[in-house]
Design a protein around this motif. Structure first.
Motif, short mmCIF file in Angstrom:
data_model
loop_
_atom_site.label_atom_id
_atom_site.label_comp_id
_atom_site.label_asym_id
_atom_site.label_seq_id
_atom_site.Cartn_x
_atom_site.Cartn_y
_atom_site.Cartn_z
N PHE A 36 -101.14 51.35 47.16
CA PHE A 36 -99.28 51.47 47.60
C PHE A 36 -99.50 52.96 46.07
N PRO A 37 -98.32 53.63 47.50
CA PRO A 37 -97.47 52.67 47.98
C PRO A 37 -98.27 53.53 49.53
N THR A 38 -98.13 52.21 50.29
CA THR A 38 -98.64 52.66 51.75
C THR A 38 -97.23 52.93 52.87
N ILE A 74 -98.71 42.47 45.42
CA ILE A 74 -98.59 43.85 45.29
C ILE A 74 -96.93 43.57 44.44
N ALA A 75 -96.09 42.64 44.65
CA ALA A 75 -95.20 42.23 43.39
C ALA A 75 -95.60 42.40 42.05
N GLU A 76 -97.01 41.72 41.87
CA GLU A 76 -97.13 41.84 40.56
C GLU A 76 -97.98 43.83 39.69
N HIS A 77 -98.66 43.87 40.36
CA HIS A 77 -99.39 45.60 39.99
C HIS A 77 -98.77 46.77 40.85
N ALA A 78 -98.93 46.44 42.06
CA ALA A 78 -98.62 47.88 43.03
C ALA A 78 -97.44 49.01 42.31
N LEU A 79 -97.63 50.28 42.80
CA LEU A 79 -96.79 51.29 42.22
C LEU A 79 -96.87 51.39 40.25
N VAL A 80 -97.95 50.36 39.85
CA VAL A 80 -97.85 50.62 37.96
C VAL A 80 -98.82 51.87 38.01
N PRO A 92 -97.84 48.71 26.91
CA PRO A 92 -97.97 47.64 27.62
C PRO A 92 -97.17 46.15 28.36
N PHE A 93 -95.79 46.93 27.70
CA PHE A 93 -94.60 46.39 28.33
C PHE A 93 -94.34 46.72 30.29
N ARG A 94 -95.45 47.86 30.35
CA ARG A 94 -95.40 48.60 31.57
C ARG A 94 -96.80 48.37 32.22
N HIS A 95 -97.32 47.31 32.14
CA HIS A 95 -98.63 46.78 32.95
C HIS A 95 -98.82 46.05 33.94
N ALA A 96 -97.50 45.82 33.79
CA ALA A 96 -97.24 45.11 35.24
C ALA A 96 -95.61 44.87 35.37
N ARG A 97 -95.34 44.01 36.49
CA ARG A 97 -94.30 44.06 36.88
C ARG A 97 -93.87 42.83 36.84
N THR A 98 -92.60 42.33 36.87
CA THR A 98 -91.31 41.18 36.25
C THR A 98 -90.96 41.33 37.65
N THR A 99 -90.82 40.40 39.06
CA THR A 99 -89.81 40.25 39.74
C THR A 99 -88.49 38.75 39.61
N ARG A 100 -87.40 39.53 40.22
CA ARG A 100 -86.11 38.30 39.81
C ARG A 100 -86.47 37.49 40.95
N ALA A 101 -86.63 36.35 41.04
CA ALA A 101 -86.80 35.51 42.08
C ALA A 101 -86.02 34.09 42.49
N SER A 102 -86.06 34.80 43.66
CA SER A 102 -84.54 33.29 43.98
C SER A 102 -85.19 32.05 44.65
N LEU A 103 -83.71 30.58 44.34
CA LEU A 103 -84.75 29.65 44.62
C LEU A 103 -85.78 29.55 45.83
N LEU A 104 -85.43 29.89 46.41
CA LEU A 104 -85.79 30.33 48.07
C LEU A 104 -86.64 31.16 48.07
N GLU A 105 -87.71 32.67 46.43
CA GLU A 105 -87.88 32.77 47.04
C GLU A 105 -89.27 31.69 45.58
N ARG A 106 -88.83 31.30 45.23
CA ARG A 106 -90.11 30.24 44.23
C ARG A 106 -90.24 28.98 45.02
N ALA A 107 -89.67 28.75 46.26
CA ALA A 107 -90.00 27.86 47.17
C ALA A 107 -91.24 29.04 47.64
N LEU A 108 -91.36 29.42 48.58
CA LEU A 108 -92.29 29.67 49.45
C LEU A 108 -92.54 31.34 49.42
N ILE A 109 -93.02 31.74 47.82
CA ILE A 109 -93.98 33.28 47.96
C ILE A 109 -94.04 33.07 46.16
#
Length: 314
Positions: free
Chosen positions: A133-135, A229-235, A242-259
């Motif tokens: 990534f990026p692809t 992809i969300a955790e480390h792509a484009l890092v 060390p604050f930028r070794h991984a990514r934090t992604t805000r997750a909605s209730l639906l994203e928490r249920a399914l992803i």
């Protein structure tokens, strides 16, 4: 070999705050494992009670996401976070999380701790996951199709066996290769045999394939890919911060249920404080936000935004 830089928690938090963030629990991990299995059972029961294409699709997505949840809880066990007692922690992680999904906590732990030790450095064994990534959007869609059609599952589950069969010497019987693979996969095979026997006993033998294997072969690989992809792509490789070794992604209730079940979306915080129990990562994020430190971190407003960025190559 370049070891990834680290943060000192007490440089970020007061002793009282760190005590809250790092606190272990003797029941939260057990409850989360029970929750994962409870969702699997209820999703399957929904389709059995109301069989139609919509409830089947929902069941496959929910069960596949909780299979990912079991993998995430195995990951938690690799850090000793499921239970303060290491034997209980490893028993839960190995037999109720790893084995049902074809993984091994014993094998995963050293591999994963190496990932943390060398996060985003040349020696990080997970760099291969973020390297593509990026692809292009077309390439990402091809990956999605391979996941949803079972091709990824087949490659991961049977690829090692086929490779050993192809590379064996003429004097080595094929049965020996199959036997070695059966021993390696014994916990997974026993789990699935037990599940098939139990379902057959109540007249639901078909549910093993339709409501366990199909989710594992379709939705589980897809959401595992999206999570990676969300955790480390484009890092950035060789990232010193060390604050930028991984990514934090805000997750909605639906994203928490399914992803993104079980707080896996708070991945930057996890890399900064890898032994913090996953259920305390939202607290860590709130405290860092109050101190104005989240601006230093890699964050994304949602999984769709990460996918758009990761597939923006020409």
């Amino acid at each position: 070999m370049a070891v990834a830089s680290r943060v000192k928690p007490l440089d970020l938090f007061t002793p009282e705050e760190w005590a809250r963030v790092s606190a272990r629990s003797s029941w939260r991990g057990i409850a989360m494992v029970a929750h994962a299995w409870g969702v699997i059972v209820l999703a399957a029961a929904l389709f059995v009670a109301f069989p139609n294409p919509l409830t089947y699709l929902l069941a496959v997505m929910l069960i596949g996401a909780r299979q990912l949840g079991l993998a995430i809880l195995m990951h938690e066990a690799a850090h000793g976070g499921l239970h303060p007692n290491l034997k209980v922690n490893d028993g839960l992680g190995e037999w109720l999380c790893a084995a049902p999904t074809g993984a091994s906590l014993k094998s995963y732990r050293p591999y994963h701790l190496t990932h943390h030790k060398y996060a985003q450095q040349a020696e990080d064994p997970d760099l291969i996951l973020s390297a593509p990534f990026p692809t292009t959007r077309a390439s990402l869609w091809r990956k999605v199709i391979r996941d949803l059609t079972g091709q990824t599952f087949f490659k991961q589950r049977f690829g090692p066996l086929l490779g050993r069969l192809k590379m064996r010497s003429r004097s080595q019987p094929a049965g020996t290769v199959f036997g070695t693979e059966a021993v390696r996969q014994a916990p997974f095979l026993l789990w699935n045999l037990g599940l098939l026997v139990a379902l057959s006993a109540v007249g639901l033998w078909w549910a093993w394939f339709a409501l366990w294997i199909v989710p594992m072969a379709t939705w589980f690989p897809l959401v595992t890919r999206l999570r990676n992809i969300a955790e480390h792509a484009l890092v950035a490789k060789d990232e010193p911060d060390p604050f930028r070794h991984a990514r934090t992604t805000r997750a909605s209730l639906l994203e928490r249920a399914l992803i993104a079940p079980y707080y896996v979306n708070f991945h930057a915080e996890h890399h900064m404080m890898m032994h913090t129990p996953c259920w305390n990562l939202p607290l860590a994020h709130r405290l860092l936000a109050q101190k104005g430190l989240t601006g230093r971190m890699l964050t994304a407003p949602g999984y769709l935004s990460v996918l758009k960025e990761a597939s923006a190559a020409n």
